[in-house]
Scaffold this active site. Structure first.
Site, PDB file in Angstrom:
ATOM      1  N   ASN A   1       8.569   6.527   6.960  1.00 57.32           N
ATOM      2  CA  ASN A   1       6.924   6.161   6.585  1.00 57.32           C
ATOM      3  C   ASN A   1       6.089   7.637   6.497  1.00 57.32           C
ATOM      4  OD1 ASN A   1       7.238   3.842   8.925  1.00 57.32           O
ATOM      5  ND2 ASN A   1       7.585   3.680   6.888  1.00 57.32           N
TER       6      ASN A   1
ATOM      7  N   ARG B   1       3.812   9.360   3.711  1.00 61.57           N
ATOM      8  CA  ARG B   1       2.490   8.782   3.049  1.00 61.57           C
ATOM      9  C   ARG B   1       1.538   8.224   4.088  1.00 61.57           C
ATOM     10  NH1 ARG B   1       6.966   5.831   2.722  1.00 61.57           N
ATOM     11  NH2 ARG B   1       6.888   3.745   2.992  1.00 61.57           N
TER      12      ARG B   1
ATOM     13  N   LYS C   1       2.945   0.477  14.941  1.00 61.82           N
ATOM     14  CA  LYS C   1       2.241   1.255  14.095  1.00 61.82           C
ATOM     15  C   LYS C   1       0.524   1.034  14.616  1.00 61.82           C
ATOM     16  CE  LYS C   1       4.604   1.262   9.682  1.00 61.82           C
ATOM     17  NZ  LYS C   1       4.950   0.857   8.453  1.00 61.82           N
TER      18      LYS C   1
ATOM     19  N   ASP D   1       1.269  -5.281   1.898  1.00 59.64           N
ATOM     20  CA  ASP D   1       2.496  -5.087   0.865  1.00 59.64           C
ATOM     21  C   ASP D   1       3.151  -6.129   0.551  1.00 59.64           C
ATOM     22  OD1 ASP D   1       3.910  -5.662   3.186  1.00 59.64           O
ATOM     23  OD2 ASP D   1       4.957  -3.791   3.361  1.00 59.64           O
ATOM     24  N   ASN D   2       2.619  -7.248   0.824  1.00 56.48           N
ATOM     25  CA  ASN D   2       3.416  -8.634   0.294  1.00 56.48           C
ATOM     26  C   ASN D   2       2.484  -9.756  -0.528  1.00 56.48           C
ATOM     27  OD1 ASN D   2       3.087 -11.001   2.529  1.00 56.48           O
ATOM     28  ND2 ASN D   2       3.133  -8.734   3.418  1.00 56.48           N
TER      29      ASN D   2
ATOM     30  N   CYS E   1     -12.048 -14.429  -7.665  1.00 60.53           N
ATOM     31  CA  CYS E   1     -11.239 -14.333  -6.648  1.00 60.53           C
ATOM     32  C   CYS E   1      -9.760 -13.715  -7.157  1.00 60.53           C
ATOM     33  CB  CYS E   1     -11.074 -15.373  -5.538  1.00 60.53           C
ATOM     34  SG  CYS E   1     -10.049 -16.696  -6.268  1.00 60.53           S
TER      35      CYS E   1
ATOM     36  N   CYS F   1       8.619  -0.627  -1.865  1.00 56.42           N
ATOM     37  CA  CYS F   1       8.762   0.596  -1.891  1.00 56.42           C
ATOM     38  C   CYS F   1       9.958   1.267  -1.246  1.00 56.42           C
ATOM     39  CB  CYS F   1       7.751   1.129  -1.049  1.00 56.42           C
ATOM     40  SG  CYS F   1       6.106   1.067  -1.569  1.00 56.42           S
TER      41      CYS F   1
END
Length: 270
Positions: free
Chosen positions: A71, A74, A87, A131-132, A171, A188
């Site tokens: 990780n 970035r 995190k 991310d999903n 939207c 990623c």
């Protein structure tokens, strides 16, 4: 707003205060604002860094992951010593070191239908740094029903896209009625991502969040901004509200209860 600025804050935020577009009242508004950042990874990192530096008084952070060494290329709010930590904890410590004015509320969980109603309504603005696709559609649908604006961003290899979803504008489902088929958009870990890319995209998301709090400027409402880091180019594509959209159209849903946020994330499961 009754909040007053002390001498230290007048110094810290002096470059905001001298701007006509912000001023002391705008800075007080930032200090009184509550912004939820969904995701403390590549996009969430610059968002948290700049919103904290700007003096957004309360930042919520939602993430169920732990820091991995891969990780760190970035995700700039985490350090080598944080590997293995949640995190949300690492991000909260980073914000505390950066600006003691900012309170951080952490949610070590994945946002889903079981907890979205407990977390999201506590905030004025949401930054979608997820991310999903299930999380993106869930946020879009819930926030639209509850009139909460979203600063959205997404990244892929060398490319990024950003838009701002407000209660008055189109939207996310007007752009993308359903999620792509599972496995058609690699993550990623499979394709890689340029380390500096989320910095650019996240900074634009943070900019939009600040403008939403200040109710200032022209936002990315009804506009999808594409960024190509290899060409160093930006392209804006306008989009409009779809009258047939099940979430913001002429006959919108009033609850997410019957929506399944798996695979296509389709309203009604069609």
């Amino acid at each position: 707003m009754s909040l007053s600025l002390d001498a230290t804050q007048l110094d810290r935020y002096s470059r905001h205060i001298i701007m006509d577009e912000v001023g002391p009242d705008g800075q007080k508004r930032l200090l009184g604002a509550r912004v939820l950042v969904v995701g403390a990874g590549g996009l969430g990192s610059p968002v948290l860094q700049y919103l904290a530096a700007a003096g957004v008084g309360t930042l919520g952070v939602v993430d169920d992951d732990v820091v991995e060494r891969s990780n760190l290329q970035r995700q700039i709010v985490h350090a080598d010593a944080d590997v293995g930590r949640p995190k949300v904890e690492s991000a909260a410590d980073f914000v505390a070191d950066l600006n003691p004015d900012v309170a951080v509320e952490t949610y070590e969980t994945r946002l889903d239908k079981t907890n979205v109603a407990e977390i999201v309504p506590e905030y004025d603005v949401v930054v979608d740094a997820s991310d999903n696709f299930p999380t993106r559609y869930l946020l879009n649908d819930f926030c639209r029903i509850h009139d909460i604006p979203i600063a959205h961003g997404a990244i892929y290899k060398f490319e990024g896209q950003m838009t701002t979803l407000t209660p008055e504008g189109p939207c996310y489902r007007c752009l993308f009625p359903e999620a792509p088929e599972p496995g058609t958009v690699p993550d990623c870990a499979t394709t890689g991502v340029l380390g500096v890319l989320p910095g650019t995209v996240g900074c634009i998301q943070a900019t939009e969040a600040v403008k939403l709090v200040l109710d200032a400027g022209e936002r990315l409402e009804g506009r999808l901004l594409f960024y190509d880091a290899m060409d160093l180019s930006f392209e804006t594509v306008p989009y409009q509200r779809n009258p047939d959209c099940p979430v913001c159209g002429d006959d919108p849903i009033g609850t997410i209860e019957d929506v399944e946020y798996t695979e296509a994330c389709a309203v009604g499961g069609d």
